[in-house]
Design a protein around this motif. Structure first.
Motif, short mmCIF file in Angstrom:
data_model
loop_
_atom_site.label_atom_id
_atom_site.label_comp_id
_atom_site.label_asym_id
_atom_site.label_seq_id
_atom_site.Cartn_x
_atom_site.Cartn_y
_atom_site.Cartn_z
N LEU A 21 0.83 -1.20 0.00
CA LEU A 21 0.00 0.00 0.00
C LEU A 21 0.87 1.26 0.00
O LEU A 21 0.55 2.24 -0.67
CB LEU A 21 -0.95 0.00 1.20
CG LEU A 21 -2.04 -1.05 1.18
CD1 LEU A 21 -2.80 -1.05 2.50
CD2 LEU A 21 -2.98 -0.84 0.01
N MET A 22 1.98 1.21 0.73
CA MET A 22 2.92 2.34 0.75
C MET A 22 3.52 2.53 -0.65
O MET A 22 3.62 3.65 -1.14
CB MET A 22 4.01 2.10 1.78
CG MET A 22 5.10 3.14 1.74
SD MET A 22 4.53 4.75 2.22
CE MET A 22 5.34 4.89 3.76
N LEU A 23 3.91 1.43 -1.27
CA LEU A 23 4.47 1.50 -2.62
C LEU A 23 3.44 2.07 -3.59
O LEU A 23 3.77 2.90 -4.44
CB LEU A 23 4.92 0.11 -3.07
CG LEU A 23 5.63 0.03 -4.40
CD1 LEU A 23 6.95 0.79 -4.34
CD2 LEU A 23 5.86 -1.43 -4.77
N TRP A 24 2.19 1.66 -3.46
CA TRP A 24 1.12 2.17 -4.31
C TRP A 24 0.95 3.68 -4.13
O TRP A 24 0.85 4.43 -5.09
CB TRP A 24 -0.19 1.45 -4.01
CG TRP A 24 -1.40 2.16 -4.50
CD1 TRP A 24 -2.33 2.80 -3.76
CD2 TRP A 24 -1.79 2.34 -5.88
NE1 TRP A 24 -3.28 3.36 -4.58
CE2 TRP A 24 -2.97 3.09 -5.88
CE3 TRP A 24 -1.25 1.95 -7.09
CZ2 TRP A 24 -3.62 3.45 -7.04
CZ3 TRP A 24 -1.92 2.31 -8.26
CH2 TRP A 24 -3.08 3.04 -8.22
N ARG A 25 0.95 4.14 -2.88
CA ARG A 25 0.80 5.57 -2.62
C ARG A 25 1.97 6.36 -3.18
O ARG A 25 1.79 7.43 -3.77
CB ARG A 25 0.63 5.84 -1.13
CG ARG A 25 -0.74 5.45 -0.60
CD ARG A 25 -0.98 5.97 0.80
NE ARG A 25 0.08 5.67 1.73
CZ ARG A 25 0.17 4.56 2.46
NH1 ARG A 25 -0.75 3.63 2.34
NH2 ARG A 25 1.15 4.39 3.30
N LEU A 26 3.19 5.85 -3.00
CA LEU A 26 4.36 6.56 -3.53
C LEU A 26 4.32 6.62 -5.06
O LEU A 26 4.68 7.65 -5.64
CB LEU A 26 5.65 5.88 -3.05
CG LEU A 26 5.93 6.02 -1.55
CD1 LEU A 26 7.19 5.23 -1.19
CD2 LEU A 26 6.05 7.46 -1.13
N ALA A 27 3.88 5.55 -5.69
CA ALA A 27 3.74 5.56 -7.16
C ALA A 27 2.68 6.55 -7.58
O ALA A 27 2.84 7.28 -8.58
CB ALA A 27 3.41 4.16 -7.67
N LEU A 28 1.60 6.62 -6.84
CA LEU A 28 0.53 7.58 -7.14
C LEU A 28 1.03 9.01 -6.97
O LEU A 28 0.77 9.87 -7.83
CB LEU A 28 -0.67 7.32 -6.24
CG LEU A 28 -1.90 8.19 -6.47
CD1 LEU A 28 -2.47 7.94 -7.86
CD2 LEU A 28 -2.94 7.91 -5.41
N TYR A 29 1.76 9.28 -5.90
CA TYR A 29 2.32 10.62 -5.70
C TYR A 29 3.28 10.97 -6.82
O TYR A 29 3.29 12.12 -7.31
CB TYR A 29 3.06 10.72 -4.36
CG TYR A 29 2.20 10.53 -3.13
CD1 TYR A 29 0.85 10.88 -3.12
CD2 TYR A 29 2.74 9.99 -1.97
CE1 TYR A 29 0.08 10.71 -1.99
CE2 TYR A 29 1.96 9.81 -0.84
CZ TYR A 29 0.64 10.17 -0.85
OH TYR A 29 -0.12 10.00 0.26
N ALA A 30 4.10 10.02 -7.23
CA ALA A 30 5.05 10.27 -8.32
C ALA A 30 4.32 10.58 -9.62
O ALA A 30 4.70 11.50 -10.35
CB ALA A 30 5.99 9.08 -8.48
N ALA A 31 3.28 9.82 -9.92
CA ALA A 31 2.52 10.04 -11.16
C ALA A 31 1.82 11.40 -11.13
O ALA A 31 1.84 12.14 -12.12
CB ALA A 31 1.50 8.92 -11.36
N LEU A 32 1.22 11.74 -10.01
CA LEU A 32 0.56 13.05 -9.90
C LEU A 32 1.57 14.19 -9.97
O LEU A 32 1.30 15.23 -10.60
CB LEU A 32 -0.25 13.13 -8.61
CG LEU A 32 -1.51 12.28 -8.56
CD1 LEU A 32 -2.11 12.30 -7.16
CD2 LEU A 32 -2.51 12.73 -9.60
N GLY A 33 2.72 14.02 -9.34
CA GLY A 33 3.76 15.03 -9.41
C GLY A 33 4.28 15.22 -10.82
O GLY A 33 4.49 16.35 -11.28
N TRP A 34 4.49 14.12 -11.52
CA TRP A 34 4.93 14.19 -12.92
C TRP A 34 3.90 14.92 -13.77
O TRP A 34 4.25 15.80 -14.56
CB TRP A 34 5.17 12.79 -13.47
CG TRP A 34 5.52 12.77 -14.92
CD1 TRP A 34 6.75 13.00 -15.47
CD2 TRP A 34 4.63 12.57 -16.02
NE1 TRP A 34 6.66 12.94 -16.84
CE2 TRP A 34 5.37 12.66 -17.20
CE3 TRP A 34 3.27 12.29 -16.09
CZ2 TRP A 34 4.80 12.51 -18.45
CZ3 TRP A 34 2.70 12.13 -17.34
CH2 TRP A 34 3.47 12.24 -18.50
#
Length: 90
Positions: A21-34
């Motif tokens: 779940l942490m990995l999913w959130r970090l990937a989501l934050y990265a995608a939104l930041g990009w």
């Protein structure tokens, strides 16, 4: 909890999936930041540049908003890590 049968079973499964779940959130934050940096922010800055009287103030507010968002997300994720590590018991 009916699906897992007991609270202990639910907590065991929950604890097992927390890293994912942490990995999913970090990937989501990265995608939104990009998306923000590459697509949305340049269009917003172009709009701001059209209004020269308010450009400096708008840029400052935008920078402040970005910094505050990063701080809030960091606080949320640090509290999640503390809870995951067992530092805070409820």
């Amino acid at each position: 909890m009916r699906f897992y049968g007991s609270q202990e079973a639910f907590q065991a499964v929950h604890h097992r999936v927390l890293p994912w779940l942490m990995l999913w959130r970090l990937a989501l934050y990265a995608a939104l930041g990009w998306y923000w940096l590459k697509h949305f922010k340049p269009r917003l800055l172009t709009r701001i540049a059209d209004d020269t009287a308010q450009r400096s103030a708008a840029n400052q507010r935008l920078r402040r908003l970005e910094i505050l968002l990063i701080i809030v997300l960091a606080i949320i994720e640090v509290s999640n890590l503390v809870n995951w590590a067992g530092g805070a018991s409820a």
